[in-house]
Design a protein around this motif. Structure first.
Motif, short mmCIF file in Angstrom:
data_model
loop_
_atom_site.label_atom_id
_atom_site.label_comp_id
_atom_site.label_asym_id
_atom_site.label_seq_id
_atom_site.Cartn_x
_atom_site.Cartn_y
_atom_site.Cartn_z
N GLU A 171 0.75 -1.35 0.18
CA GLU A 171 -0.02 -0.21 -0.31
C GLU A 171 0.96 1.45 0.34
OE1 GLU A 171 -3.04 0.27 -0.31
OE2 GLU A 171 -4.09 -1.42 -0.24
N ALA A 172 1.96 1.17 0.73
CA ALA A 172 2.38 2.08 0.51
C ALA A 172 3.32 2.52 -0.64
CB ALA A 172 3.89 1.99 1.73
N ARG A 173 3.74 1.22 -0.99
CA ARG A 173 4.12 2.01 -2.51
C ARG A 173 3.70 2.46 -3.99
NH1 ARG A 173 6.41 -3.86 -4.01
NH2 ARG A 173 6.98 -3.16 -5.75
N LEU A 174 2.49 1.97 -3.29
CA LEU A 174 1.23 2.02 -4.02
C LEU A 174 0.33 3.80 -4.17
CD1 LEU A 174 -0.99 -0.87 -4.74
CD2 LEU A 174 -0.14 0.16 -5.83
N ALA A 175 0.80 4.33 -2.86
CA ALA A 175 0.67 5.76 -2.35
C ALA A 175 1.93 6.22 -2.63
CB ALA A 175 0.42 5.69 -0.87
N VAL A 176 3.36 5.39 -2.96
CA VAL A 176 4.14 6.97 -3.75
C VAL A 176 4.11 6.53 -5.07
CG1 VAL A 176 6.46 6.37 -3.89
CG2 VAL A 176 5.92 5.90 -1.88
N PHE A 177 3.49 5.61 -5.40
CA PHE A 177 3.76 6.14 -6.63
C PHE A 177 2.66 7.02 -7.45
CE2 PHE A 177 0.89 4.91 -11.02
CZ PHE A 177 1.85 5.51 -11.53
N GLU A 178 1.57 7.09 -7.03
CA GLU A 178 0.12 8.06 -6.78
C GLU A 178 0.66 9.65 -6.78
OE1 GLU A 178 -2.54 7.42 -8.44
OE2 GLU A 178 -2.34 5.60 -8.73
N ARG A 179 1.33 9.65 -6.03
CA ARG A 179 1.92 10.94 -5.89
C ARG A 179 3.08 11.45 -6.50
NH1 ARG A 179 3.02 10.09 -0.15
NH2 ARG A 179 5.28 10.34 -0.54
N GLN A 180 4.02 11.01 -6.42
CA GLN A 180 5.58 11.64 -7.06
C GLN A 180 5.71 10.90 -8.61
OE1 GLN A 180 7.77 9.82 -3.34
NE2 GLN A 180 8.97 11.33 -3.86
N THR A 181 4.62 9.62 -8.95
CA THR A 181 5.34 8.98 -10.52
C THR A 181 3.85 9.72 -10.62
OG1 THR A 181 6.36 7.15 -8.92
CG2 THR A 181 5.85 6.76 -11.86
N SER A 182 2.69 9.29 -10.96
CA SER A 182 1.94 9.16 -11.27
C SER A 182 1.74 11.22 -12.27
CB SER A 182 0.76 9.28 -11.16
OG SER A 182 0.42 10.44 -10.00
N PRO A 183 2.18 11.69 -11.80
CA PRO A 183 2.99 12.85 -12.60
C PRO A 183 3.47 12.99 -13.70
CG PRO A 183 2.97 13.56 -10.48
CD PRO A 183 3.19 12.29 -10.46
N LEU A 184 3.76 12.37 -13.84
CA LEU A 184 4.72 12.34 -14.85
C LEU A 184 4.22 11.65 -16.05
CD1 LEU A 184 8.37 9.85 -13.54
CD2 LEU A 184 7.66 12.45 -14.26
N VAL A 185 2.88 11.40 -15.93
CA VAL A 185 2.20 10.94 -17.05
C VAL A 185 1.96 12.35 -18.07
CG1 VAL A 185 -0.17 10.79 -18.09
CG2 VAL A 185 0.80 9.17 -16.39
N ALA A 186 1.15 13.29 -17.50
CA ALA A 186 1.11 14.84 -17.56
C ALA A 186 2.36 15.44 -18.51
CB ALA A 186 0.09 15.65 -16.71
#
Ligand code: AMP
Length: 219
Positions: A171-186
């Motif tokens: 769960e921690a890794r998925l939260a990190v993904f949402e917060r820190q990595t998903s902005p790379l899509v934009a």
């Protein structure tokens, strides 16, 4: 020559697809996660720096990972392109990658593929994942089981669950993904590089779709 970035949540299947594409296209797969895990195993200075972050599912600091990526991507092995799997993971890393490409006078990235799958799908993948610590082949207890229970089909090694694939860390890794990595899509969409991929379903189907979004012939 092809420079690719595979983007997506942990467990979405990037590594498996990167491995297959790398073998078929004869370009290296560069997984910062694999390099870091190997460094932890060997007990190198890099491994010691990274260990605590990895175990708790947090990202290793940008300067450490950027240094590692620079070293790898400027090596002769990567002169004919590469498939980046797990890097960049923050906007700072993406900006550093852009600078590296400019400094070396190389053309930029060809494609950035976003592997898309629903949250519950990703959780199931992560919790069922088993990995060969010797050759890094990845299995899933339900979807891609080894022929011989708990042993690697490729090298015979005993399969293990990654320390960070246990439920508290997932769960921690998925939260990190949402917060820190998903902005790379934009970030990559704005640069016209983003290709979206439905990462659900059978490994072979996903691979066929991946080749199609990259404009590569056949599977
Ligand atoms: P992975 O195998 O890609 O899931 O990576 C495993 C762990 O290694 C991550 O949870 C991070 O702690 C670390 N890691 C791998 N790649 C990066 C990166 N680009 N930036 C920061 N940490 C990373």
């Amino acid at each position: 020559m092809m420079r690719l970035v595979l983007l997506g949540a942990p467990g979405v299947g990037k590594g498996t697809q990167a491995r297959r594409l790398a073998a078929q296209e004869r370009i290296p797969q560069v997984s910062t996660g694999d390099i870091l895990r190997e460094s932890v195993k060997q007990g190198t200075a890099l491994g010691l720096q990274a260990k605590g972050f990895m175990e708790s599912g947090r990202l290793v600091p940008d300067d450490v990972v950027i240094g590692l990526a620079r070293e790898t991507l400027t090596s002769p092995d990567c002169s004919n392109g590469y498939i980046l799997d797990g890097f960049p993971r923050t906007v700072t890393q993406a900006e550093a990658l852009d600078r590296m490409l400019q400094e070396t006078g190389s053309a930029g990235l060809d494609h950035v593929v976003s592997f898309d799958a629903p949250h519950d799908h990703i959780i199931r993948r992560l919790l069922g994942r088993r990995t060969c610590p010797t050759c890094q082949t990845v299995y899933h207890i339900d979807h891609a089981p080894p022929t011989l229970k708990d042993h690697c089909d490729t090298c015979g090694g005993a399969l293990a669950q990654r320390a960070d694939d246990q439920s508290e860390t997932v769960e921690a890794r998925l939260a990190v993904f949402e917060r820190q990595t998903s902005p790379l899509v934009a970030y990559y969409q704005q640069r016209g590089l983003l290709r979206r991929l439905d990462a659900t379903g059978d490994i072979h189907d996903v691979y066929r779709r991946l080749r199609a979004v990259l404009g590569l012939a056949g599977a």
